[in-house]
Design an enzyme around this catalytic site. Sequence first.
Site, PDB file in Angstrom:
ATOM      1  N   LYS A  34       0.814  -1.219   0.000  1.00 27.73           N
ATOM      2  CA  LYS A  34       0.000   0.000   0.000  1.00 27.73           C
ATOM      3  C   LYS A  34       0.851   1.274   0.000  1.00 27.73           C
ATOM      4  CE  LYS A  34      -1.734   0.754   4.025  1.00 27.73           C
ATOM      5  NZ  LYS A  34      -0.957   1.905   4.532  1.00 27.73           N
ATOM      6  N   THR A  35       1.823   1.344   0.912  1.00 30.04           N
ATOM      7  CA  THR A  35       2.654   2.548   1.011  1.00 30.04           C
ATOM      8  C   THR A  35       3.469   2.742  -0.262  1.00 30.04           C
ATOM      9  OG1 THR A  35       2.799   2.193   3.399  1.00 30.04           O
ATOM     10  CG2 THR A  35       4.359   3.746   2.433  1.00 30.04           C
ATOM     11  N   ASP A 211      -4.594   7.904   2.978  1.00 33.80           N
ATOM     12  CA  ASP A 211      -4.123   6.584   3.395  1.00 33.80           C
ATOM     13  C   ASP A 211      -4.975   6.086   4.572  1.00 33.80           C
ATOM     14  OD1 ASP A 211      -2.554   4.327   3.592  1.00 33.80           O
ATOM     15  OD2 ASP A 211      -0.957   5.313   4.732  1.00 33.80           O
ATOM     16  N   GLU A 212      -4.996   4.771   4.796  1.00 36.66           N
ATOM     17  CA  GLU A 212      -5.733   4.167   5.913  1.00 36.66           C
ATOM     18  C   GLU A 212      -7.166   4.700   5.975  1.00 36.66           C
ATOM     19  OE1 GLU A 212      -4.456   1.747   7.291  1.00 36.66           O
ATOM     20  OE2 GLU A 212      -2.310   1.975   7.599  1.00 36.66           O
ATOM     21  N   GLN A 240      -9.210  -4.316   8.019  1.00 33.00           N
ATOM     22  CA  GLN A 240      -8.269  -3.848   9.047  1.00 33.00           C
ATOM     23  C   GLN A 240      -8.796  -2.626   9.790  1.00 33.00           C
ATOM     24  OE1 GLN A 240      -3.896  -4.268   8.155  1.00 33.00           O
ATOM     25  NE2 GLN A 240      -4.626  -4.431   6.052  1.00 33.00           N
ATOM     26  N   ARG A 601       0.432  -9.993  10.779  1.00 30.40           N
ATOM     27  CA  ARG A 601       1.721  -9.332  11.080  1.00 30.40           C
ATOM     28  C   ARG A 601       2.883 -10.306  10.856  1.00 30.40           C
ATOM     29  NH1 ARG A 601       0.278  -5.250   9.669  1.00 30.40           N
ATOM     30  NH2 ARG A 601      -1.591  -6.442   9.173  1.00 30.40           N
TER      31      ARG A 601
END
Length: 667
Positions: A34-35, A211-212, A240, A601
């Site tokens: 994503k980043t 973002d997010e 998430q 994670r």
Amino acid sequence: MQLDYEQELNPEQYDAVTAIEGPLLIIAGAGSGKTRVITFRAAYMLQKGIPQSSILALTFTNKAAKEMAERVRTVTGKKLPNLTVSTFHAFGVKILRKEIHRLGWRENYSIYDEVDRNQLIKDCARETGFKLETFDVNKAGMLFSDVKTERKNWEGVDDGYEKVFHEYQAALKAYNAVDFDDLIGLPVRIFQAFPEVREEYRDHYRYIMIDEFQDTSLQQYQLMRLLARDNVCVVGDDDQSIYSWRGANYQNIINFEKDWPRRKEVTLYRNYRSTTTILDAANSIIANNTNRKLKDLRSPNEGGAQIELLSPANELDEGEQIATIIREIKLKDKLRYDQFGVLIRTNNLTRYLEEAFLGANIPYKVTGGTSFFGRKEIKDIISYLRVIANPEDDVNLIRIVNVPRRGIGRRSVELLTDVAKSRGCSLRAAMEAVRGDPFIEFPDRTRQDVESFLGLLEMFREELLHRRNLAVKVRKLVDAIDYWGYLVNDNQHNDKAAKWKFLNVESLIKGIDTWEKDPDNLDPSLFAWLNRISLITRDDQEEDDTGKVNLMTIHAAKGLEFDVVFIAGCEDGIIPHARALEEGDGNVEEERRLFYVAVTRARQRLLISVCQQRRRNAMPVNCVPSPFLAEIPEHLTCWREPESELSEDEQAAVWQDVRKMFGKDAE
């Protein structure tokens, strides 16, 4: 610097990066880059001639904003002084610095932190006729925040609190101040009341990325909706969304779909983080949520170790097992400590894990909450013990001199400090001088309090310096200072908080008892215990080459990844949390999303611990495994067997590495 985007990105990422005109929804699964997409998208816009100043990228933490800006600069090889990469709240500050005068504030306004806000709320409660003994400032603060961010209205709320709220709002304006919620709410008001100002900002920021997106609140969505035209890109993953308790609303993805029906949608489903074993488990878990966008994460990392389940007898055994396994895996797989993540649902589960890491000499850091040994009530008792062991320890003496309150307040400490300076001695020596010399100017009542305090320390020094029954003597000290009474008085509106803090003190004493009864402990003295505690209360900024195990809440772990992940306390009532079970199905779905975040994670190995018993309110209670565990296909899991002893070849390889570390050639 020209980038080959097709070479650098997979097909879905490339599609998302190059679609810079028109509304775009990117559903970015865990570990899908994503980043990287946001970074390359900003670089692509700049390469296409879009001015830096026209681009606005919004995210949620200063750390994330800083990292994103740095990555864009690295990719483009440019300094980019006019590119705006910011948190929502920092962007709100930027707007208010220029526009707040339109609402009647002056431009040099102050931003009140929680302490300032609570004090002002107390003052306003007093002004409106509340008796402060019956007024809960924390409850009021949370209520006012919910009202400001439109999560609640005044329906069913005590009229008195609404009066205090309006008084509080008026006081903020009178003092030319705003609180944290105003940093989003006031820009929204400005854009609604002054369309010409909104158009000015719309013309300036023609390309917006968020973002997010699943973590945005309704008010943040409102701000974005007022600001954005068509060139808006939002990136998120409804699976998430784990922050509803602070106003996040994953329904904003649905709102975006309604407001921009002609949007383009791209799903990033390739996970570059985890093995297929871990991803298959994650997909199976999250598939049980009904209110979500369908996606099936895939990984190029085929196979991978089975998910290992641990069944320790209790929380003490859990900590010891996890510590032992970390050491074994580190040695066999040649990992650093910082490649391990130990995740917990709530911060109160850290204590036995910390004790175990300490006993095994494993360096660690606690993130997303306060370390057990960093909690005020624990630090208070440890400070007493440090002062008893070392009478010249002024730092810890100052901490406890008026805890519990005994009449030696700030003014008394200032007078004692003057005596210490004039005589060139410690604060403790100054107290002894005041006790013994009636000619030193000092209030008589306070002199008696000082004498009583010194007598307490001296009596317990004589007791505690003997090696035997340390835990019994510490409990006697806690009773002698009436620490329970202090906690009750300090938490007058919250009986649960007082009980919880005192249970922490009891846990500390029980830990001392376990430590001194350990047959391998050859020195069960106060000095030895304090030296042991110093290892974990030392400055967390001090780093070493081997790193530290990451002990953190699942909420704090979001966005991070580790080679080896442990999920501790995976029991019903903890995951999902008992409170969520009481509040309904929606909360259970968020708890499942939280478990999904924990599972994803892990890169290579995932270990999940379920205690057979756990102490609750000082009583052992039988545990039931989390129902989420039953959602993982059985063939993906196994019960962990004890690690086998290292072979002779493995032992030889370890010694060879050790010799290399010390600059010696292997023989």
